[in-house]
Write an enzyme that holds these catalytic residues in place. Structure first.
Site, PDB file in Angstrom:
ATOM      1  N   SER A   1       0.831  -1.189   0.000  1.00  0.00           N
ATOM      2  CA  SER A   1       0.000   0.000   0.000  1.00  0.00           C
ATOM      3  C   SER A   1       0.882   1.262   0.000  1.00  0.00           C
ATOM      4  O   SER A   1       1.656   1.459  -0.929  1.00  0.00           O
ATOM      5  CB  SER A   1      -0.971  -0.049   1.179  1.00  0.00           C
ATOM      6  OG  SER A   1      -1.994   0.901   1.046  1.00  0.00           O
TER       7      SER A   1
ATOM      8  N   HIS B   1      -8.004  -5.027  -1.131  1.00  0.00           N
ATOM      9  CA  HIS B   1      -6.761  -4.415  -0.654  1.00  0.00           C
ATOM     10  C   HIS B   1      -5.979  -5.368   0.255  1.00  0.00           C
ATOM     11  O   HIS B   1      -4.753  -5.270   0.338  1.00  0.00           O
ATOM     12  CB  HIS B   1      -7.088  -3.122   0.106  1.00  0.00           C
ATOM     13  CG  HIS B   1      -5.950  -2.162   0.206  1.00  0.00           C
ATOM     14  ND1 HIS B   1      -5.449  -1.477  -0.882  1.00  0.00           N
ATOM     15  CD2 HIS B   1      -5.195  -1.773   1.272  1.00  0.00           C
ATOM     16  CE1 HIS B   1      -4.448  -0.691  -0.492  1.00  0.00           C
ATOM     17  NE2 HIS B   1      -4.273  -0.866   0.804  1.00  0.00           N
TER      18      HIS B   1
ATOM     19  N   ASP C   1     -10.222  -4.141  -5.169  1.00  0.00           N
ATOM     20  CA  ASP C   1      -9.699  -3.216  -4.153  1.00  0.00           C
ATOM     21  C   ASP C   1     -10.594  -1.983  -4.095  1.00  0.00           C
ATOM     22  O   ASP C   1     -10.722  -1.244  -5.068  1.00  0.00           O
ATOM     23  CB  ASP C   1      -8.266  -2.822  -4.522  1.00  0.00           C
ATOM     24  CG  ASP C   1      -7.543  -2.079  -3.413  1.00  0.00           C
ATOM     25  OD1 ASP C   1      -8.217  -1.460  -2.565  1.00  0.00           O
ATOM     26  OD2 ASP C   1      -6.295  -2.097  -3.407  1.00  0.00           O
TER      27      ASP C   1
END
Length: 317
Positions: free
Chosen positions: A128, A261, A226
């Site tokens: 991320s 995610h 995501d």
């Protein structure tokens, strides 16, 4: 009255803010606590100098137990690994704004200097915001031989504060100056604010990370579902830029249809119930679990291939 009390409780407790962790190193690990550098180091196993990996967590900040767990797993595969914190710990920025990338480069330099490490076999791995940072730093460090970027971004984004205070600057800084960034154009609670902002990227081309400058191969992992940010769109953009600019090293995107995610990282132990948070930012439970089960061994294989022992010819170059 109920709404007022509920609002006060929410603002007082702020349940959306992740806890700040400083994970204790495992039995084979060592806490590194130096000016400007906080992390856990695992020297790995073997008598020869080993390939090394610097690991970065995401926007949770600190040094999360999950990040430390990845470091331990990689160390068991023969890598020397340093997992570091870059914000939210003492003497570090409290919010993700103008975080010095010198914190990360300092970790790379420290790692290369260790007796257990072969300084010519160095990789970075991030998830991320940590993936955003890994791509950014590796584009400035020709000594980084490979990058794994999970749920990545191909641009530098505007920073943010978990306390929801306004943040107008870049996520990152170099030499005290902000790294050019892409502003977030829509602020709200109702989902992905990054996709609308990408529509304005043509106005801020300087925010694009020059991934073509990364000297070694790059592996990008993402979930098509995501809902936090469009990690697969951004992963493909990084790949396409590298290909268009004639990067000599391979770029691989592993995109998983039903993953979100949290569909990246090591697989969960067999028989363990999946935590509820695994679907918080998209994907199904089954999709996220399957993506992790497939992606992690492929990540290990990528790192082993990219950081194999240099040949005599490679060493002389």
């Amino acid at each position: 009255m109920f709404l007022i009390v509920g609002g006060v409780w929410l603002w007082t407790t702020k349940p959306w803010i992740p806890a700040i962790e400083l994970a204790e190193p495992g039995p084979s690990g060592q806490r590194i606590n130096q000016p400007g550098l906080i992390g856990n180091f695992y020297a790995g196993q073997g008598s020869d100098r080993r390939p090394a990996i610097l690991i970065l967590g995401g926007s949770e900040g600190g040094l999360a137990a999950g990040v430390d767990s990845q470091a331990q797993l990689l160390a068991r595969r023969g890598f020397a690994v340093l997992a570091i914190a870059y914000y939210r710990l003492p003497d570090q920025p409290a919010k993700l704004e103008l975080v010095p990338i010198e914190t990360i480069t300092r970790g790379l330099d420290w790692l290369k200097a260790q007796d257990a490490v072969d300084p010519e076999r160095l990789a970075m791995m991030g998830t991320s915001k940590g993936a955003e940072a890994a791509l950014l730093v590796a584009s400035r460090r020709p000594d980084v031989r490979a990058v794994v970027a999970a749920a990545p971004s191909h641009v530098v984004w505007q920073g943010f504060d978990w306390n929801l205070a306004p943040v107008e600057g870049s996520s990152w800084s170099v030499g005290g100056k902000p790294v050019p960034f892409l502003p977030i154009t829509d602020v709200g609670w109702d989902g992905d604010v990054y996709t609308p902002a990408l529509a304005n990227l043509h106005k801020h081309p300087e925010a694009i990370i020059p991934a073509e400058r990364i000297t070694g191969p790059v592996l990008l992992l993402c979930g098509e579902a995501d809902s936090l940010w469009p990690s697969c769109t951004m992963a493909r953009a990084a790949r396409d830029r590298r290909n268009a600019e004639g990067s000599a090293a391979a770029t691989t995107v592993l995109a998983y249809k039903d993953a979100g995610h949290f569909g990246v990282g090591p697989p969960l132990a067999e028989g363990r119930e999946a935590p509820w948070i695994i679907t918080l930012f998209g994907g199904t439970k089954e999709g996220n679990l399957a993506a992790r089960k497939d992606g992690w061994p492929r990540t290990i294989a990528f790192l082993e291939a990219a950081l194999k022992q240099p040949t005599t010819k490679e060493t002389r170059q």
